[in-house]
Design an enzyme around this catalytic site. Structure first.
Site, short mmCIF file in Angstrom:
data_model
loop_
_atom_site.label_atom_id
_atom_site.label_comp_id
_atom_site.label_asym_id
_atom_site.label_seq_id
_atom_site.Cartn_x
_atom_site.Cartn_y
_atom_site.Cartn_z
CG ASN A 375 -1.69 1.21 1.44
OD1 ASN A 375 -1.79 2.03 0.51
ND2 ASN A 375 -2.30 1.37 2.61
CD1 TRP A 376 3.46 1.00 -3.00
CD2 TRP A 376 3.57 2.29 -4.82
NE1 TRP A 376 4.17 0.30 -3.93
CE2 TRP A 376 4.26 1.07 -5.08
CE3 TRP A 376 3.52 3.23 -5.84
CZ2 TRP A 376 4.89 0.81 -6.30
CZ3 TRP A 376 4.14 2.97 -7.05
CH2 TRP A 376 4.82 1.76 -7.27
CE LYS A 377 0.00 3.32 4.72
NZ LYS A 377 0.07 3.46 6.16
CG HIS A 462 -5.82 1.94 5.05
ND1 HIS A 462 -5.39 2.85 6.01
CD2 HIS A 462 -4.80 1.06 4.88
CE1 HIS A 462 -4.15 2.53 6.38
NE2 HIS A 462 -3.78 1.44 5.70
CD GLU A 464 -2.91 5.52 6.80
OE1 GLU A 464 -2.87 5.63 5.57
OE2 GLU A 464 -2.00 4.97 7.46
CD GLU A 534 -3.73 -2.57 7.19
OE1 GLU A 534 -2.64 -2.78 6.66
OE2 GLU A 534 -4.37 -1.54 7.00
N GLY A 540 2.27 1.94 10.81
CA GLY A 540 3.26 3.00 10.67
C GLY A 540 3.90 3.43 11.97
CB SER A 580 4.99 -2.08 12.07
OG SER A 580 4.55 -0.75 12.28
N GLY A 601 2.66 -1.32 4.28
CA GLY A 601 2.71 0.12 3.98
C GLY A 601 4.15 0.55 3.72
N GLY A 602 4.81 1.09 4.77
CA GLY A 602 6.15 1.64 4.65
C GLY A 602 7.12 0.72 3.93
C1 PEP Z 1 -0.91 0.01 6.04
O1 PEP Z 1 -1.04 1.21 6.07
O2 PEP Z 1 -1.71 -0.71 5.48
C2 PEP Z 1 0.23 -0.56 6.76
C3 PEP Z 1 0.22 -1.81 7.13
O3 PEP Z 1 1.25 0.28 6.98
P1 PEP Z 1 2.66 -0.09 7.63
O4 PEP Z 1 3.11 -1.41 7.05
O5 PEP Z 1 3.54 1.06 7.28
O6 PEP Z 1 2.40 -0.20 9.10
#
Ligand code: PEP
Length: 619
Positions: A375-377, A462, A464, A534, A540, A580, A601-602
């Site tokens: 997920n590049w956001k 998601h 966010e 999640e 994050g 994470s 994500g990251g």
């Molecule tokens: C996400 O936003 O879906 C996610 C899992 O982010 P991260 O891996 O950065 O925690």
């Protein structure tokens, strides 16, 4: 019933058009086309319902069709312009009110089916439905065209082979209710109906409602039969409703020497569905009928023998049971065998699956798809995004992953990345889509638009988006429906906040999130969903849920899916972990029986990091 008598259905369509004062605007080829089309369409809807093919589409179409039929028959019942609706051809004749109430019942049944189409049990698997549909289409068209070329396969009219017209007509003369009220034969010398019907031995009737429209390709054969009758002393009459002028014209063209008699037009159309058609009576009983396309050939040897010695002088032995047996053999049997083979195959697949998967959690996981999704956001401009996607594409082409890989990018990147991404290896998805189909929603991107870029997936729900853009369960429910309508695979995110976890409410939260947005789906549609658990407190933040914590809630999620859709669906549902997740902790997380991969994500923003997580499935 309609397809075995396309001409009868055509006459009925014309009756309707005449009753609406539209008859003169519609040519015969259109009414005939409509007859074949309506017959075939009704038959195919029946087949689709029986086999539960395209359940949603067919059931909706059925409601529309039944509504039209019901309104039409209400008009028929109220105004009575036609005595019989023709719903069952000539096989079952209903009064107009009976027809209307029959349609009301069928419409109610159609609405029930349309409300719960998925409750129709599938008789054939999706991959074999086309065989049933195409075979049935060919079959019904063949039957209709054949019956048009020859005569109706089943004759339900009061002039079918085997009918004693003499007796029927006698009963009518005695004042009994009879279908022969309009049957008369007028010659130049007056009414000869009684003479014709009481004649002993054989009588030939050449039947042509309208000589002007009669097919004249078989004139020689008709004349041969007339000559034969003259030689053998059998009466031969041509019965028509045409004018004297049309008769003279026919005589000029064909050189016909047989006598012409006048008969009611509708009766002639009822006697034989061919113009012209030939009917053979013996002692007042109909023993043979031929369409002009299938007139019997008179051989030289036969032409000097009386009819008693001909096969055609006897009643044919193609009885109704033998015709039904032919239909069973050519239509029902192949479809029944296909259905049995298909069901056996589906059953054996189910058994095999059960065998591989004897409630052994490790094996169980093999059955469902493992996925690592990025997920590049709102990161990277277009050039950087393309560069990352290209790098990933090359890396994974060189070293094939052991799981499904998806990258979900900003909308603006999708179309460019779709062009070079090998989507057999890396699926492409959006991070969101609109909850509206289209229209004046400035700045929004619809599911259809996402699909049109070449993307196959979309992340919905998601945390966010729930938190910053106030996406409610109702909005997400709409988004899921629209995404699925556009054939996008949904990665649906659920998860609790830190306070909710601390209050021990995580199970309650994920259950409510599923119930609010995806548990309304049918089993078939739910199977297309990928769930991503999640925990918001881990996204994050660098704080990962421990593998045990994650497994516990994944197992719970699977158990509520099982409660809702059954164990088989729960076993097949892919549930990803997100929060994470890194190359260092992925192997431990993915080793858990209910964790089927990750939403990253990251760590999805660098090809090497992402590849490290993907490779966790190789360990
Ligand atoms: C996400 O936003 O879906 C996610 C899992 O982010 P991260 O891996 O950065 O925690």
């Amino acid at each position: 019933m309609k397809a075995v008598d396309p001409l009868g259905t055509q006459y009925k369509i014309r009756d309707y058009l005449n009753a609406m004062h539209l008859g003169q605007y519609v040519p015969d080829y259109l009414t005939l086309g409509a007859s074949v089309t309506i017959s075939a369409m009704e038959f195919l809807i029946g087949i689709c319902l029986l086999f539960a093919i395209h359940r949603r589409l067919v059931s909706k179409f059925l409601v529309v069709l039944m509504s039209v039929w019901t309104l039409l028959t209400l008009w028929l019942a109220l105004t009575d312009p036609i005595s019989d609706c023709g719903c069952f051809g000539d096989a079952i004749v209903l009064t107009n009110w009976q027809t209307f109430w029959k349609n009301v019942v069928l419409l109610a049944a159609a609405i029930l089916v349309a409300l719960w189409p998925k409750d129709m049990a599938r008789m054939i698997s999706l991959s074999n439905q086309w065989i049933v549909f195409n075979y049935s289409t060919l079959f019904i068209l063949f039957i209709a065209i054949w019956c048009l070329y020859d005569l109706p396969l089943f004759d339900f009219r009061p002039y079918h082979v085997g009918t004693n017209l003499r007796e029927g007509w006698q009963e009518m003369m005695e004042g009994q209710d009879s279908p022969y009220a309009e049957f008369f034969i007028d010659s130049e010398d007056g009414d000869i109906t009684e003479e014709v019907l009481n004649s002993e031995g054989y009588t030939f009737l050449l039947v042509s409602p309208h000589l002007e429209q009669a097919d004249d390709s078989q004139l020689d054969r008709i004349n041969e039969w007339y000559e034969y009758c003259t030689g053998q002393g059998y009466p031969f009459y041509c019965l028509t409703a045409s004018s004297g002028q049309a008769i003279s014209r026919w005589q000029d063209i064909t050189g016909a020497e047989y006598p012409f008699c006048n008969t009611d037009e509708i009766t002639l159309k009822t006697i034989v569905r061919s113009n012209p058609g030939l009917v053979l009576l013996k002692d007042g009983t109909v023993i043979r009928k031929w369409s002009h396309n299938r007139l019997p050939v008179l051989s030289e040897k036969d032409s000097v023998q009386p009819l008693e010695r001909h096969e055609i002088g006897q009643m044919p032995n193609d009885s109704i049971p033998s015709k039904i047996a032919m239909l069973l053999l050519w239509f029902v049997l192949p479809l029944a065998l296909l259905t049995i083979a298909d069901r056996l195959w589906a059953w054996s697949r189910w058994l095999r699956k059960k065998k591989i998967n004897p409630l052994n959690k490790k094996e169980e996981r093999i059955m469902r798809k493992k996925i690592v999704a990025g997920n590049w956001k709102m990161n990277m401009n277009l050039q950087d995004g393309i560069a990352l996607a290209k790098e990933l594409n090359e890396t994974l082409k060189a070293d094939k992953p052991n799981c499904g890989v998806v990258i979900c990018t900003p909308f603006i990147h999708l179309a460019s990345i779709a062009q070079f991404l090998d989507q057999n290896i890396i699926g492409l998805g959006a991070e969101n889509c609109a909850d509206k189909e289209k229209g004046a929603f400035t700045g929004e991107v619809s599911a259809e638009m996402v699909k049109s870029t070449g993307a196959q997936y979309v992340i919905l729900g998601h945390s966010e988006r729930r938190e910053y853009y106030k996406e409610t369960p109702e909005i997400l429910k709409e988004k899921v429906l629209l995404a699925q309508k556009n054939d996008l695979k949904v990665i649906f995110c659920i998860g609790e906040s830190l306070e909710e976890r601390e209050a021990g409410k995580q199970n309650e939260v994920v259950k409510a999130e599923l119930e609010g947005s995806v548990f309304n789906l049918s089993e078939e549609d739910f199977r297309k969903i990928v769930i991503a658990y999640e925990p918001i407190w881990a996204i994050g933040t660098g704080k990962t849920a421990t593998a045990e914590q994650a497994e516990e809630i994944h197992a719970y999620i699977r158990s509520i899916i099982a409660e809702k859709y059954g164990q088989a669906v729960a076993d097949d549902t892919t549930i990803l972990y997100g929060g994470s997740c890194k190359a260092s902790n992925a192997p431990e997380l993915f080793a858990k029986p209910d964790i089927d991969g990750g939403l990253i994500g990251g760590a999805s923003l660098k090809a090497a990091d992402f590849k490290g997580i993907i490779d966790a499935w190789k360990k």
